[in-house]
Design a protein around this motif. Structure first.
Motif, mmCIF file in Angstrom:
data_model
loop_
_atom_site.group_PDB
_atom_site.id
_atom_site.type_symbol
_atom_site.label_atom_id
_atom_site.label_comp_id
_atom_site.label_asym_id
_atom_site.label_seq_id
_atom_site.Cartn_x
_atom_site.Cartn_y
_atom_site.Cartn_z
ATOM 1 N N PHE A 128 0.818 -1.215 0.000
ATOM 2 C CA PHE A 128 0.000 0.000 0.000
ATOM 3 C C PHE A 128 0.854 1.268 0.000
ATOM 4 C CE2 PHE A 128 -3.585 -2.769 1.457
ATOM 5 C CZ PHE A 128 -4.401 -2.509 0.357
ATOM 6 N N THR A 129 2.073 1.179 0.506
ATOM 7 C CA THR A 129 2.983 2.328 0.412
ATOM 8 C C THR A 129 3.338 2.585 -1.046
ATOM 9 O OG1 THR A 129 3.837 1.926 2.633
ATOM 10 C CG2 THR A 129 5.209 3.260 1.141
ATOM 11 N N TRP A 130 3.645 1.510 -1.803
ATOM 12 C CA TRP A 130 3.915 1.668 -3.244
ATOM 13 C C TRP A 130 2.688 2.235 -3.951
ATOM 14 C CZ3 TRP A 130 8.664 1.979 -3.676
ATOM 15 C CH2 TRP A 130 9.564 1.050 -3.170
ATOM 16 N N THR A 131 1.503 1.761 -3.561
ATOM 17 C CA THR A 131 0.270 2.239 -4.184
ATOM 18 C C THR A 131 0.089 3.738 -3.949
ATOM 19 O OG1 THR A 131 -0.749 0.064 -3.925
ATOM 20 C CG2 THR A 131 -2.239 1.929 -4.249
ATOM 21 N N LEU A 132 0.284 4.182 -2.717
ATOM 22 C CA LEU A 132 0.138 5.618 -2.427
ATOM 23 C C LEU A 132 1.206 6.451 -3.131
ATOM 24 C CD1 LEU A 132 -0.877 5.769 1.345
ATOM 25 C CD2 LEU A 132 -2.264 6.354 -0.657
ATOM 26 N N ALA A 133 2.419 5.947 -3.205
ATOM 27 C CA ALA A 133 3.475 6.679 -3.914
ATOM 28 C C ALA A 133 3.137 6.800 -5.399
ATOM 29 C CB ALA A 133 4.823 5.991 -3.721
ATOM 30 N N GLY A 134 2.620 5.714 -5.980
ATOM 31 C CA GLY A 134 2.209 5.754 -7.384
ATOM 32 C C GLY A 134 1.045 6.702 -7.614
ATOM 33 N N LEU A 135 0.077 6.690 -6.702
ATOM 34 C CA LEU A 135 -1.045 7.627 -6.757
ATOM 35 C C LEU A 135 -0.551 9.063 -6.739
ATOM 36 C CD1 LEU A 135 -4.170 8.444 -6.160
ATOM 37 C CD2 LEU A 135 -3.397 8.418 -3.780
ATOM 38 N N LYS A 136 0.326 9.368 -5.816
ATOM 39 C CA LYS A 136 0.863 10.716 -5.660
ATOM 40 C C LYS A 136 1.574 11.181 -6.935
ATOM 41 C CE LYS A 136 3.878 13.339 -2.550
ATOM 42 N NZ LYS A 136 2.913 14.317 -2.061
ATOM 43 N N ALA A 137 2.434 10.337 -7.477
ATOM 44 C CA ALA A 137 3.161 10.704 -8.703
ATOM 45 C C ALA A 137 2.194 10.934 -9.862
ATOM 46 C CB ALA A 137 4.168 9.616 -9.065
ATOM 47 N N GLU A 140 -0.285 14.164 -8.942
ATOM 48 C CA GLU A 140 0.421 15.448 -8.816
ATOM 49 C C GLU A 140 1.244 15.797 -10.044
ATOM 50 O OE1 GLU A 140 2.728 15.772 -5.226
ATOM 51 O OE2 GLU A 140 1.026 15.199 -3.954
ATOM 52 N N HIS A 141 1.779 14.784 -10.741
ATOM 53 C CA HIS A 141 2.729 15.061 -11.828
ATOM 54 C C HIS A 141 2.411 14.369 -13.147
ATOM 55 C CE1 HIS A 141 5.165 16.903 -8.713
ATOM 56 N NE2 HIS A 141 5.028 15.803 -8.011
ATOM 57 N N GLY A 142 1.347 13.559 -13.173
ATOM 58 C CA GLY A 142 0.979 12.866 -14.406
ATOM 59 C C GLY A 142 1.958 11.791 -14.821
ATOM 60 N N ILE A 143 2.708 11.245 -13.862
ATOM 61 C CA ILE A 143 3.739 10.244 -14.151
ATOM 62 C C ILE A 143 3.262 8.867 -13.709
ATOM 63 C CG2 ILE A 143 6.094 9.489 -13.628
ATOM 64 C CD1 ILE A 143 6.706 12.449 -12.957
ATOM 65 N N LYS A 144 3.399 7.873 -14.584
ATOM 66 C CA LYS A 144 3.134 6.479 -14.246
ATOM 67 C C LYS A 144 4.462 5.838 -13.864
ATOM 68 C CE LYS A 144 -0.656 5.841 -17.517
ATOM 69 N NZ LYS A 144 -1.173 4.962 -18.576
ATOM 70 N N LEU A 145 4.652 5.578 -12.596
ATOM 71 C CA LEU A 145 5.930 5.044 -12.120
ATOM 72 C C LEU A 145 6.054 3.525 -12.255
ATOM 73 C CD1 LEU A 145 6.506 7.170 -8.892
ATOM 74 C CD2 LEU A 145 7.557 7.464 -11.141
#
Length: 163
Positions: A128-137, A140-145
């Motif tokens: 879920f930490t990876w999920t939230l980091a991906g959501l944020k990117a 906020e920035h339109g980036i798919k990590l």
């Protein structure tokens, strides 16, 4: 040394997202958004009482999700196939005065012995930490990590490529 567990274990992670609460909440309700940072396919939007299927095609994995409760812009509660059977996942969304959103995700309800429970909490918290980091990117920035897929590249299905 034997450690005794005296409380039911709960995985929890949280993150500030610099977007309004309605946008952050919708990102978890609408699979057209969620597929940009978490799972790759869904049978539909989250609605209270509805059952949907989420797929992580890169791993050949899926889960049946029963939506238990939705409070618009505040809370989502689901039941899904956790590591040891059905578990409960809850998202809470807190709108902040500066137009940002604080998201907290918890998972609970596993069964097993102490070592298994410790592993489940660690893996869920990490996921879920990876999920939230991906959501944020993404928001906020339109980036798919591609964090979820890149977490375990050796387990990817042959020929799978990120969108």
């Amino acid at each position: 040394m034997k450690v005794e567990i005296t409380q039911a274990p709960v995985a929890q992670t949280e993150m500030l997202v610099r977007k309004p609460v309605a946008e952050v909440f919708e990102a978890f309700i609408d699979p057209r958004v969620t597929t940009n940072f978490w799972f790759t396919k869904s049978s539909g939007r989250l609605e209270a009482g509805r059952e949907v299927r989420w797929d992580w095609e890169m791993y050949g994995a899926s889960t049946s999700v029963l939506v238990k409760d939705i409070e618009p812009d505040k809370r989502i509660v689901i039941e899904w196939d956790g590591y040891s059977g059905r578990t409960t996942v809850e998202w809470t969304f807190s709108a902040r005065e500066d137009g940002t959103t604080y998201v907290v995700i918890t998972e609970s309800g596993w069964t097993g012995d102490g070592d298994e429970l410790f592993k489940y909490v660690a893996e869920s918290t990490q996921g879920f930490t990876w999920t939230l980091a991906g959501l944020k990117a993404f928001l906020e920035h339109g980036i798919k990590l591609n964090l979820v897929a890149d977490k375990n590249p050796d387990a990817l299905k042959a020929g799978w490529q990120p969108a």
